[in-house]
Design a protein around this motif. Structure first.
Motif, PDB file in Angstrom:
ATOM      1  N   GLU A 157      14.328  -4.961 -13.607  1.00 11.64           N
ATOM      2  CA  GLU A 157      14.126  -3.921 -14.557  1.00 11.64           C
ATOM      3  C   GLU A 157      15.427  -3.400 -15.266  1.00 11.64           C
ATOM      4  OE1 GLU A 157      12.961   0.982 -14.246  1.00 11.64           O
ATOM      5  OE2 GLU A 157      13.326  -0.242 -12.597  1.00 11.64           O
ATOM      6  N   ASN A 158      15.302  -3.510 -16.814  1.00 13.44           N
ATOM      7  CA  ASN A 158      16.241  -3.150 -17.586  1.00 13.44           C
ATOM      8  C   ASN A 158      17.355  -4.196 -17.522  1.00 13.44           C
ATOM      9  OD1 ASN A 158      15.011  -0.771 -18.337  1.00 13.44           O
ATOM     10  ND2 ASN A 158      15.876   0.253 -16.908  1.00 13.44           N
ATOM     11  N   ILE A 159      17.396  -5.240 -16.829  1.00 13.86           N
ATOM     12  CA  ILE A 159      18.397  -6.275 -16.792  1.00 13.86           C
ATOM     13  C   ILE A 159      17.935  -7.650 -17.222  1.00 13.86           C
ATOM     14  CG2 ILE A 159      20.152  -7.516 -15.437  1.00 13.86           C
ATOM     15  CD1 ILE A 159      20.336  -4.881 -13.811  1.00 13.86           C
ATOM     16  N   GLY A 160      16.695  -8.086 -16.771  1.00 14.98           N
ATOM     17  CA  GLY A 160      16.201  -9.222 -16.960  1.00 14.98           C
ATOM     18  C   GLY A 160      16.540 -10.290 -15.812  1.00 14.98           C
ATOM     19  N   GLY A 173       0.797  -1.041   0.080  1.00 11.61           N
ATOM     20  CA  GLY A 173      -0.014  -0.044   0.100  1.00 11.61           C
ATOM     21  C   GLY A 173       0.907   1.347   0.050  1.00 11.61           C
ATOM     22  N   GLN A 174       2.314   1.189   0.017  1.00 13.16           N
ATOM     23  CA  GLN A 174       2.885   2.345  -0.047  1.00 13.16           C
ATOM     24  C   GLN A 174       3.482   2.558  -1.365  1.00 13.16           C
ATOM     25  OE1 GLN A 174       5.743   2.777   3.146  1.00 13.16           O
ATOM     26  NE2 GLN A 174       4.739   1.148   4.341  1.00 13.16           N
ATOM     27  N   GLY A 175       3.408   1.679  -2.444  1.00 13.63           N
ATOM     28  CA  GLY A 175       3.871   1.865  -3.860  1.00 13.63           C
ATOM     29  C   GLY A 175       5.462   2.108  -3.833  1.00 13.63           C
ATOM     30  N   LEU A 176       6.003   1.259  -3.054  1.00 14.02           N
ATOM     31  CA  LEU A 176       7.547   1.145  -3.028  1.00 14.02           C
ATOM     32  C   LEU A 176       8.076  -0.280  -3.518  1.00 14.02           C
ATOM     33  CD1 LEU A 176       8.019   2.660   0.640  1.00 14.02           C
ATOM     34  CD2 LEU A 176       8.106   3.899  -1.658  1.00 14.02           C
ATOM     35  N   ARG A 177       9.230  -0.096  -4.554  1.00 16.70           N
ATOM     36  CA  ARG A 177       9.787  -1.091  -5.017  1.00 16.70           C
ATOM     37  C   ARG A 177      10.572  -1.888  -4.117  1.00 16.70           C
ATOM     38  NH1 ARG A 177      11.727   3.127  -7.853  1.00 16.70           N
ATOM     39  NH2 ARG A 177      14.015   3.750  -7.015  1.00 16.70           N
ATOM     40  N   GLY A 220      19.786  -8.795  -6.941  1.00 16.16           N
ATOM     41  CA  GLY A 220      19.232  -7.704  -7.273  1.00 16.16           C
ATOM     42  C   GLY A 220      20.234  -6.620  -7.321  1.00 16.16           C
ATOM     43  N   THR A 221      19.958  -5.143  -6.957  1.00 18.02           N
ATOM     44  CA  THR A 221      20.729  -4.285  -7.064  1.00 18.02           C
ATOM     45  C   THR A 221      20.580  -3.371  -6.038  1.00 18.02           C
ATOM     46  OG1 THR A 221      19.262  -2.819  -8.520  1.00 18.02           O
ATOM     47  CG2 THR A 221      20.940  -4.129  -9.606  1.00 18.02           C
ATOM     48  N   VAL A 222      21.518  -2.742  -5.442  1.00 18.10           N
ATOM     49  CA  VAL A 222      21.510  -1.356  -4.614  1.00 18.10           C
ATOM     50  C   VAL A 222      21.926  -0.312  -5.112  1.00 18.10           C
ATOM     51  CG1 VAL A 222      22.173  -1.001  -2.095  1.00 18.10           C
ATOM     52  CG2 VAL A 222      21.482  -3.303  -2.558  1.00 18.10           C
ATOM     53  N   GLY A 223      21.182   0.974  -4.811  1.00 16.69           N
ATOM     54  CA  GLY A 223      21.579   2.140  -5.212  1.00 16.69           C
ATOM     55  C   GLY A 223      21.567   2.511  -6.709  1.00 16.69           C
ATOM     56  N   ARG A 224      20.878   1.524  -7.492  1.00 14.38           N
ATOM     57  CA  ARG A 224      20.716   1.884  -8.954  1.00 14.38           C
ATOM     58  C   ARG A 224      19.157   2.346  -9.176  1.00 14.38           C
ATOM     59  NH1 ARG A 224      23.583  -3.122 -12.079  1.00 14.38           N
ATOM     60  NH2 ARG A 224      22.820  -1.820 -13.910  1.00 14.38           N
ATOM     61  N   GLY A 225      18.239   2.244  -8.153  1.00 11.92           N
ATOM     62  CA  GLY A 225      16.883   2.369  -8.496  1.00 11.92           C
ATOM     63  C   GLY A 225      16.100   1.365  -9.425  1.00 11.92           C
ATOM     64  N   LEU A 226      16.388   0.204  -9.185  1.00 12.37           N
ATOM     65  CA  LEU A 226      15.623  -0.867 -10.198  1.00 12.37           C
ATOM     66  C   LEU A 226      14.849  -1.702  -9.399  1.00 12.37           C
ATOM     67  CD1 LEU A 226      18.980  -1.539 -12.502  1.00 12.37           C
ATOM     68  CD2 LEU A 226      16.918   0.157 -13.029  1.00 12.37           C
ATOM     69  N   ARG A 227      13.736  -2.026 -10.039  1.00  9.12           N
ATOM     70  CA  ARG A 227      12.846  -2.629  -9.223  1.00  9.12           C
ATOM     71  C   ARG A 227      13.229  -4.060  -9.800  1.00  9.12           C
ATOM     72  NH1 ARG A 227      10.130  -0.081 -13.399  1.00  9.12           N
ATOM     73  NH2 ARG A 227       9.582  -1.419 -15.204  1.00  9.12           N
ATOM     74  N   LEU A 240       5.969  -4.282 -13.843  1.00 17.16           N
ATOM     75  CA  LEU A 240       5.398  -4.192 -12.636  1.00 17.16           C
ATOM     76  C   LEU A 240       6.470  -4.430 -11.444  1.00 17.16           C
ATOM     77  CD1 LEU A 240       2.164  -6.004 -13.467  1.00 17.16           C
ATOM     78  CD2 LEU A 240       2.797  -3.457 -13.410  1.00 17.16           C
ATOM     79  N   ARG A 241       6.402  -3.794 -10.514  1.00 19.32           N
ATOM     80  CA  ARG A 241       7.373  -4.144  -9.445  1.00 19.32           C
ATOM     81  C   ARG A 241       6.797  -5.086  -8.269  1.00 19.32           C
ATOM     82  NH1 ARG A 241       5.223   1.201  -8.694  1.00 19.32           N
ATOM     83  NH2 ARG A 241       3.595   1.186  -6.992  1.00 19.32           N
ATOM     84  N   ILE A 242       7.635  -5.612  -7.708  1.00 23.61           N
ATOM     85  CA  ILE A 242       7.461  -6.299  -6.513  1.00 23.61           C
ATOM     86  C   ILE A 242       7.583  -5.672  -5.402  1.00 23.61           C
ATOM     87  CG2 ILE A 242       8.181  -8.288  -4.991  1.00 23.61           C
ATOM     88  CD1 ILE A 242       8.848 -10.120  -7.627  1.00 23.61           C
TER      89      ILE A 242
END
Length: 332
Positions: free
Chosen positions: A51-54, A30-34, A66-73, A112-114
């Motif tokens: 996102e953008n990587i696959g 309910g907060q819309g955060l990825r 995943g990634t940290v600091g890159r803003g990717l969902r 769509l983000r998790i």
């Protein structure tokens, strides 16, 4: 591979969440955060679709996917672990059905983000309409005033009430003996029978009327216990259990979804265990397990601890009987 299932996620604008245990939600709803990254302990390996990587490479337990600091969902995840179910909350969709043992949870190609994830082990697959999946975590245990120890001859004020005390496992409906979880020479049924006998004696000394299958050496299955409690008109129903040998230390009471009285009963039992044994808790589960769902009384399935990490306490039936009795006493 670690024995305990733990996981944490890296959340947009928040950073790393705290580690959570099996069944709990990691992330936000309910907060819309990825979710941008995840770490899991107690599984074989896992990978995420970003996102953008696959699909990224598989990682081993406790490594970052995943990634940290890159803003990717993170958009999807696959986890390899025997008997593991995992469910994700997806942007604009909500909770998807459970995936299992390496299946894909989430979406690919839809952007769509998790936003949240929870993991749950079971021998058989579960689904969103399965009672084993419909549980939430209760609020943190509420401090209860420290009670006085239960004396052999009660000096506390006597209370009136009808308590049904069920001993976990035992003789099943088909007549077959079910020992519950086992660790070496210890069985769940045997440990809980001894605690149940001690608890029933303390409760009667405190003025309560007690009906329990501990008096007949655990000769009833849970269906018979619930039916008997309902027919008798019990005020409180407490079912005694302990967790399997790979479970972490600590109590884990289970109450019916949304039952404020059930949560208060669980908190009284938790406080009693903390005061008398120094035993911590893994929290309170609100779940529609049959034993608490079909019981007309205020009900709690009391997982008294892990059969291996807490065996030194579970074998002290007299003291643990005091724990159960005083928790129930404090609730009335």
């Amino acid at each position: 591979m670690a024995d305990t299932l733990l996981y944490q996620v890296h959340i947009e604008n928040k950073g790393w969440s705290a580690w959570v245990q099996e069944g709990r939600i990691a992330g936000t709803v309910g907060q819309g955060l990825r979710i941008e990254a995840i770490r899991i302990q107690g599984v074989k390996r896992y990978r995420v679709h970003v996102e953008n990587i696959g699909w990224m490479d598989w990682v081993q337990e406790d490594e970052i996917a995943g990634t940290v600091g890159r803003g990717l969902r993170i958009e999807a995840i696959e986890i390899e672990c025997k008997n593991l179910n995992y469910q994700v909350h997806v942007q604009n969709v909500g909770w998807l059905d459970f995936a299992r043992n390496g299946e894909t949870a989430g979406t690919t190609g839809g952007g769509l983000r998790i936003e949240a994830i929870r993991l749950l082990k079971s021998d058989e697959p579960i689904s969103v309409d399965d009672h084993r999946s419909t549980f939430t975590i209760a609020p943190a245990p509420i401090p209860v005033p420290t009670p006085e120890p239960v004396p052999t001859q009660p000096a506390q004020g006597r209370k009136l009430g009808k308590v049904y005390l069920a001993v976990g496992h035992g003789t099943q409906s088909n007549g077959v003996w079910d020992s519950g979880c086992v660790d070496g020479n210890y069985t769940e049924a045997g440990l809980m029978l001894a605690i149940g006998k001690a608890a029933a004696a303390r409760l009667r000394a405190l003025g309560f009327t007690v009906l329990t299958d501990a008096d007949t050496d655990n000769d009833k299955n849970i269906a018979a216990c619930v039916a008997q409690a309902n027919s008798w008109g019990a005020d409180v129903y407490v079912s005694l259990h302990c967790d399997y040998n790979k479970a972490p230390s600590g109590t884990l009471p289970i109450v019916y979804l949304g039952s404020a009285a059930g949560v208060r009963l669980a908190n009284c039992l938790l406080a009693s265990a903390k005061v008398r044994l120094g035993l911590g808790t893994r929290g309170i589960l609100q779940r529609d397990d049959w034993e608490v769902a079909d019981t007309e009384a205020v009900a709690c399935i009391f997982e008294t601890g892990g059969i291996r990490p807490d065996i030194g306490l579970l074998t002290n039936a007299s003291v643990f009987g005091d724990v159960v009795a005083q928790g129930i006493y404090d609730w009335f």
